[in-house]
Design an enzyme around this catalytic site. Structure first.
Site, PDB file in Angstrom:
ATOM      1  N   LYS A 122       3.723   0.301  -3.315  1.00 18.71           N
ATOM      2  CA  LYS A 122       3.475  -0.141  -1.935  1.00 18.71           C
ATOM      3  C   LYS A 122       3.608   1.037  -0.990  1.00 18.71           C
ATOM      4  CE  LYS A 122       6.804  -3.148  -1.204  1.00 18.71           C
ATOM      5  NZ  LYS A 122       7.831  -4.012  -0.551  1.00 18.71           N
TER       6      LYS A 122
ATOM      7  N   LYS B 235       1.394  -8.711  -6.059  1.00 21.83           N
ATOM      8  CA  LYS B 235       2.271  -9.421  -5.125  1.00 21.83           C
ATOM      9  C   LYS B 235       1.497  -9.787  -3.857  1.00 21.83           C
ATOM     10  CE  LYS B 235       6.261  -7.546  -4.382  1.00 21.83           C
ATOM     11  NZ  LYS B 235       7.214  -6.455  -4.095  1.00 21.83           N
TER      12      LYS B 235
END
Length: 239
Positions: A29, A91
């Site tokens: 991320k 996710k």
């Protein structure tokens, strides 16, 4: 129970450092772009290739960015692009507003071939009905809690421990893995062991400063030991 360690990284160098320091899950991320800030697919693919070459036992996840549930078409497009990079899990955040849109998004995610992990953004608490709805889809390998407002303290400070324990127990009863994240600190290790999620996610606690600073492998190693043994050794003691 040993809580498995998820470490969020932003590049291949950090990914290798986290894996070498003992992380069980490597989460890809961009911490500067929000709670679930996304990396470019090209960088995700590069990091995956590097990890697969030397760390086949490490599970890899990646985020799709902070998007509201009503942007379903764009979310699904990003899920497909991220999944094509070879990650184990994708996710996707579920924000507290618009529960009807969140349920519709869960339906769509349950129908896609990628292994999706819904992440419930829990700054204002946990929506038990949404947790039940996600579990009823019987399509998600795990459910997570996270926070968006990182400067307001750890998830364990912001939500009552019985609420977090109830989430973990409910997810386990539904046959999925339970994950906790949200400005978690090294000092949360003993409480996390008592809550017994399957994994706990960290970023700020394993950097050399703010969550957007560089990863500190010493802190990853110490945190791994704390989660395994429930110790409270000072960070300076990390090798």
């Amino acid at each position: 129970m040993t809580v498995r360690l998820l470490v969020s990284v932003r590049n291949a160098g950090e990914a290798l450092e986290a894996a070498e320091a003992g992380a069980d899950f490597i989460d890809l991320k961009e911490p500067a772009d929000g709670a679930l800030g996304a990396l470019p697919p090209e960088r995700i693919a590069q990091i995956v290739a590097v990890l697969r070459a030397g760390w086949r036992g490490v599970r890899i996840s990646a985020t799709v960015g902070d998007l509201p549930a009503h942007e379903q078409a764009e979310i699904l497009r990003r899920v497909r692009r991220v999944a094509a990079c070879g990650v184990d899990y994708v996710k996707v955040g579920l924000w507290p507003a618009a529960p009807a849109a969140s349920r519709a998004l869960l339906d769509a995610l349950a129908a896609c071939p990628a292994k999706v992990v819904p992440v419930l953004v829990a700054d204002a608490g946990v929506d038990p009905a949404l947790v039940s709805y996600a579990l009823a889809r019987a399509a998600f390998p795990a459910l997570m809690l996270d926070t968006a407002q990182k400067g307001r303290g750890s998830l364990l400070q912001r939500l009552p421990l019985p609420v977090l324990a109830g989430f973990v127990e409910k997810v386990h009863a539904g046959g999925a893995l339970a994950g906790l994240a949200g400005s978690l600190r090294a000092d949360d290790a003993s409480a996390l062991r008592a809550l017994a999620p399957d994994f706990a996610g960290f970023r700020g606690a394993v950097t050399r400063g703010e969550r957007s600073a560089a990863l500190d492998p010493r802190r990853v190693r110490l945190l791994r030991r704390r989660l395994a043994a429930g110790t409270r050794a000072p960070l300076a003691a990390a090798a």
